[in-house]
Scaffold this active site. Structure first.
Site, PDB file in Angstrom:
ATOM      1  N   TYR A 176       0.712  -1.048  -0.071  1.00 20.06           N
ATOM      2  CA  TYR A 176      -0.129   0.071   0.079  1.00 20.06           C
ATOM      3  C   TYR A 176       0.577   1.259  -0.257  1.00 20.06           C
ATOM      4  O   TYR A 176       1.877   1.187   0.865  1.00 20.06           O
ATOM      5  CB  TYR A 176      -1.116   0.061   1.183  1.00 20.06           C
ATOM      6  CG  TYR A 176      -1.468   1.467   1.234  1.00 20.06           C
ATOM      7  CD1 TYR A 176      -2.783   1.605   0.744  1.00 20.06           C
ATOM      8  CD2 TYR A 176      -1.412   2.364   2.273  1.00 20.06           C
ATOM      9  CE1 TYR A 176      -3.396   2.705   0.644  1.00 20.06           C
ATOM     10  CE2 TYR A 176      -1.770   3.389   2.355  1.00 20.06           C
ATOM     11  CZ  TYR A 176      -2.878   3.937   1.556  1.00 20.06           C
ATOM     12  OH  TYR A 176      -3.571   4.982   1.685  1.00 20.06           O
ATOM     13  N   GLY A 178      -6.015   5.281  -0.255  1.00 19.77           N
ATOM     14  CA  GLY A 178      -7.302   5.214   0.294  1.00 19.77           C
ATOM     15  C   GLY A 178      -8.167   4.329  -0.406  1.00 19.77           C
ATOM     16  O   GLY A 178      -7.950   3.030  -0.671  1.00 19.77           O
TER      17      GLY A 178
END
Length: 493
Positions: free
Chosen positions: A52, A59
């Site tokens: 990530y 998000g």
């Protein structure tokens, strides 16, 4: 020079950096951890491992994979898109605190940035280059995204900064100082803005000012105690030891020392049996506010040394975990608690002001006026104090009880901690002005009683006040007096 290592920064050091301009440097051992963490990020990028914020979007876009050649562009786009703060800028001191706290968090070595990022943040601190950061626009999770994006822009040579007291275009200042802009690499943008440094920076400054005000409030309350010929028995050590709150015991002890040698205080039954709560319960009320300050200090010092970005890198890259340390709930609660604790110092101060000016509650001239009727004296100063206290009650409503989902409900609970911190700071400014009004009234009452009868400590405190604000011999524009005293109270460190 203060050496920062990511784990030992405290409020006393922050006070020296913020209020006295002390310089800072990174710990060499900490920088080694930073280098090791950075190597992990570069391995992730080169191997196209899915992590990530390094090789994915952010998000709700966390499932979008980013090609290796676009990882730098991803970070630049992140800063540009998230720099959407609005409103007036934070103070230079707040921006300075944000730079320090962001650098300290990165020094923990869990964030994967290059050392130059940290070195540049601290260079800005030492050079007095303070980013222009709008106050509004943060939800307090995923951290202070908007404010911190504005903090990062000047690292890239963009945005605006305050330099030598002037708001300027960043590029011109960097050219003048011969500083090259930084080009962000993989993860660095995310590491810089995923955190609680805006709310914590405001909280640090609010706490430092609040602590100073809390001590000042005791000297001011002691002068009012003399002006109203308070009953000293209520401050007896045995009374407070019987309850066993250390903060209450400490306030009573400091009050006794401030009033030692006074010929104006009275004994039980000498003039009356009991005082009103605003005098009799000073240790209990002020002591409870000190309990709040103790809680807030503990939480701030933890957060100042916390890794609050995402993802975090552990075990030499064996674990790269996407968590939620950016969530500002601990600081949101602390700031809401600080609001309540400080608002009460103003509440009880305003009640003491009323007892000083109301002829039905004392034997002093009505409203402490030199010519009652012809001159209003302190009448409207009490109005002002009442207005500030009422405003504080509105500001003290907890921000942390609110939450609005964001990022297509991926980020479905947020702290609103930055709003809480901003409101706490506003309350503290109001508290200081209420106490300044009490000080003006207490000095006037002391003159009617006889300054020479006051304790040595109060005679000194009276003279300190009179060096700033003259005696009320006729009505004048008291706004100037209030602001002069409040400014003095703020500048004394």
């Amino acid at each position: 020079m203060i050496t920062m290592d990511g784990s030992s920064l405290n409020l006393e050091q922050m006070k020296r950096i913020l209020f006295h301009g002390e310089r800072v440097e990174p710990c060499k051992e900490a920088l080694k951890r930073v280098v090791e963490s950075r190597e992990v990020v570069e391995q992730i990028v080169s191997s196209s491992r899915v992590v990530y914020g390094i090789t994915t979007g952010f998000g709700k876009f966390s499932d979008v994979l980013i090609p290796q050649e676009e990882t730098a562009a991803l970070q630049r786009n992140l800063i540009h898109s998230h720099a959407c703060g609005v409103g007036n800028p934070f103070s230079e001191m707040t921006a300075r605190a944000m730079l320090i706290l962001r650098a300290n968090a990165l020094l923990k070595g869990f964030s994967g940035v290059r050392p130059i990022i940290i070195e540049r943040l601290l260079q800005y601190v030492n050079e007095g280059i303070h980013p222009v950061v709008p106050e509004q626009g943060s939800l307090g999770a995923s951290g202070d995204l908007a404010p911190l994006s504005h903090l990062v822009l000047p690292l890239l040579g963009e945005g605006e900064v305050f330099f030598e007291g002037v708001r300027r275009d960043t590029a011109s200042v960097l050219a003048e100082k011969n500083i090259d802009p930084i080009e962000l690499k993989a993860k660095e943008g995310l590491a810089l803005i995923n955190g609680t440094q805006a709310m914590t920076a405001v909280g640090v400054i609010a706490y430092l000012e609040a602590e100073m005000i809390a001590y000042q409030s005791e000297s001011i309350a002691a002068m009012t105690f003399e002006g109203l010929e308070g009953i000293i028995d209520a401050l007896d050590a045995d009374v407070h030891l019987a309850r066993e709150y250390q903060e209450q015991v400490d306030v009573a002890d400091r009050m006794r020392k401030l009033l030692h040698g006074s010929q104006l205080v009275t004994k039980q039954g000498e003039k009356r049996v009991q005082d009103a709560y605003s005098l009799r319960c000073i240790p209990q009320v002020h002591g409870a506010s000190w309990q709040v300050l103790g809680y807030v200090k503990e939480k701030l010092e933890i957060e100042m040394n916390a890794a609050t970005d995402n993802p975090l890198i552990f075990d030499e890259g064996e674990k790269v975990i996407s968590g939620g340390n950016f969530h500002g709930q601990p600081i949101a609660f602390a700031m809401d608690f600080l609001k309540i604790g400080m608002a009460e110092l103003a509440n009880i101060s305003e009640r003491r002001i009323e007892r000083l000016v109301n002829p039905q509650l004392n034997d002093l001239p009505p409203f402490l006026s030199p010519k009652p009727g012809l001159q209003s004296g302190a009448m409207i100063m009490q109005y002002c104090a009442a207005s500030l206290v009422s405003e504080n009650k509105t500001l003290a409503h907890p921000a942390s009880v609110d939450s609005i989902p964001s990022s297509a409900n991926q980020e479905d609970h947020v702290s609103m901690g930055t709003i809480g911190a901003r409101h706490a700071y506003q309350i503290i400014q109001n508290v200081r002005r209420v106490l300044a009004i009490e000080w003006i009234c207490a000095m006037q009452a002391l003159e009617f009683r006889g300054v020479f009868l006051a304790s040595p400590a109060m005679q000194k405190w009276y003279q300190e006040g009179r060096n700033i604000v003259p005696s009320i011999t006729e009505d004048r524009i008291f706004s100037h007096d209030i602001e002069l005293l409040a400014s003095w109270m703020r500048e004394v460190h």
